[in-house]
Design a protein around this motif. Structure first.
Motif, PDB file in Angstrom:
ATOM      1  N   SER A   9      79.520  30.726  68.854  1.00  0.00           N
ATOM      2  CA  SER A   9      78.218  30.061  68.800  1.00  0.00           C
ATOM      3  C   SER A   9      77.897  29.380  70.121  1.00  0.00           C
ATOM      4  O   SER A   9      78.766  29.186  70.964  1.00  0.00           O
ATOM      5  CB  SER A   9      78.185  29.013  67.682  1.00  0.00           C
ATOM      6  OG  SER A   9      78.987  27.909  68.038  1.00  0.00           O
ATOM      7  N   ILE A  10      76.633  29.018  70.239  1.00  0.00           N
ATOM      8  CA  ILE A  10      76.159  28.238  71.385  1.00  0.00           C
ATOM      9  C   ILE A  10      75.637  26.928  70.817  1.00  0.00           C
ATOM     10  O   ILE A  10      74.815  26.927  69.900  1.00  0.00           O
ATOM     11  CB  ILE A  10      75.035  28.974  72.143  1.00  0.00           C
ATOM     12  CG1 ILE A  10      75.574  30.280  72.718  1.00  0.00           C
ATOM     13  CG2 ILE A  10      74.452  28.086  73.233  1.00  0.00           C
ATOM     14  CD1 ILE A  10      74.522  31.151  73.365  1.00  0.00           C
ATOM     15  N   GLY A  11      76.134  25.797  71.336  1.00  0.00           N
ATOM     16  CA  GLY A  11      75.707  24.492  70.853  1.00  0.00           C
ATOM     17  C   GLY A  11      74.337  24.112  71.386  1.00  0.00           C
ATOM     18  O   GLY A  11      73.990  24.414  72.528  1.00  0.00           O
ATOM     19  N   PHE A  12      73.546  23.503  70.539  1.00  0.00           N
ATOM     20  CA  PHE A  12      72.249  22.975  70.942  1.00  0.00           C
ATOM     21  C   PHE A  12      72.394  21.474  71.144  1.00  0.00           C
ATOM     22  O   PHE A  12      73.409  20.889  70.802  1.00  0.00           O
ATOM     23  CB  PHE A  12      71.192  23.310  69.884  1.00  0.00           C
ATOM     24  CG  PHE A  12      71.049  24.789  69.677  1.00  0.00           C
ATOM     25  CD1 PHE A  12      70.363  25.572  70.601  1.00  0.00           C
ATOM     26  CD2 PHE A  12      71.624  25.410  68.597  1.00  0.00           C
ATOM     27  CE1 PHE A  12      70.239  26.943  70.428  1.00  0.00           C
ATOM     28  CE2 PHE A  12      71.511  26.782  68.413  1.00  0.00           C
ATOM     29  CZ  PHE A  12      70.819  27.554  69.326  1.00  0.00           C
ATOM     30  N   ILE A  13      71.388  20.833  71.668  1.00  0.00           N
ATOM     31  CA  ILE A  13      71.529  19.429  72.032  1.00  0.00           C
ATOM     32  C   ILE A  13      71.791  18.526  70.834  1.00  0.00           C
ATOM     33  O   ILE A  13      72.639  17.664  70.892  1.00  0.00           O
ATOM     34  CB  ILE A  13      70.297  18.949  72.836  1.00  0.00           C
ATOM     35  CG1 ILE A  13      70.285  19.687  74.171  1.00  0.00           C
ATOM     36  CG2 ILE A  13      70.309  17.457  73.035  1.00  0.00           C
ATOM     37  CD1 ILE A  13      69.135  19.385  75.067  1.00  0.00           C
ATOM     38  N   ILE A  14      71.090  18.709  69.722  1.00  0.00           N
ATOM     39  CA  ILE A  14      71.268  17.778  68.611  1.00  0.00           C
ATOM     40  C   ILE A  14      71.847  18.412  67.347  1.00  0.00           C
ATOM     41  O   ILE A  14      72.044  17.731  66.361  1.00  0.00           O
ATOM     42  CB  ILE A  14      69.940  17.069  68.254  1.00  0.00           C
ATOM     43  CG1 ILE A  14      68.872  18.091  67.896  1.00  0.00           C
ATOM     44  CG2 ILE A  14      69.506  16.159  69.368  1.00  0.00           C
ATOM     45  CD1 ILE A  14      67.612  17.490  67.323  1.00  0.00           C
ATOM     46  N   ALA A  15      72.115  19.689  67.339  1.00  0.00           N
ATOM     47  CA  ALA A  15      72.648  20.312  66.133  1.00  0.00           C
ATOM     48  C   ALA A  15      73.459  21.546  66.493  1.00  0.00           C
ATOM     49  O   ALA A  15      73.250  22.153  67.527  1.00  0.00           O
ATOM     50  CB  ALA A  15      71.520  20.690  65.183  1.00  0.00           C
ATOM     51  N   GLY A  16      74.386  21.871  65.630  1.00  0.00           N
ATOM     52  CA  GLY A  16      75.187  23.072  65.822  1.00  0.00           C
ATOM     53  C   GLY A  16      75.374  23.796  64.502  1.00  0.00           C
ATOM     54  O   GLY A  16      75.340  23.187  63.432  1.00  0.00           O
TER      55      GLY A  16
END
Length: 88
Positions: A9-16
């Motif tokens: 996965s690729i993490g997003f700024i406020i959620a994963g």
């Protein structure tokens, strides 16, 4: 044994969100059950995950756990994580 393969996965700024496919194996001759699940996080989550593997020992007071018995979910801090959704 509940054995899960976690997708990359690729993490997003406020959620994963990381999807996973799990396989629950009991003693023979009972066929294994497949489940779909996810790890969802909220908070700073920047970066790339190559995926991985999680495994749990499943202890039950009975034999022959019925299909779908492990379906459900768990929230952080509420205890061990569980796959969410019915078996495939």
């Amino acid at each position: 044994m509940l054995d899960c393969r976690v997708d990359p996965s690729i993490g997003f700024i406020i959620a994963g969100h990381q999807s996973m496919t799990c396989r629950f194996s009991q003693n023979a001759p009972i066929p294994p059950q497949t489940y779909q699940g996810a790890i969802n996080t909220v908070g700073i989550n920047i970066g790339v995950s190559a995926g991985g593997r999680l495994a749990w020992g499943v202890f039950a007071p009975t034999t022959g756990v019925p299909a779908g018995a492990l379906a459900g979910g768990a929230a952080a801090g509420a205890g061990p994580a569980a796959p969410a959704g019915p078996p495939l």
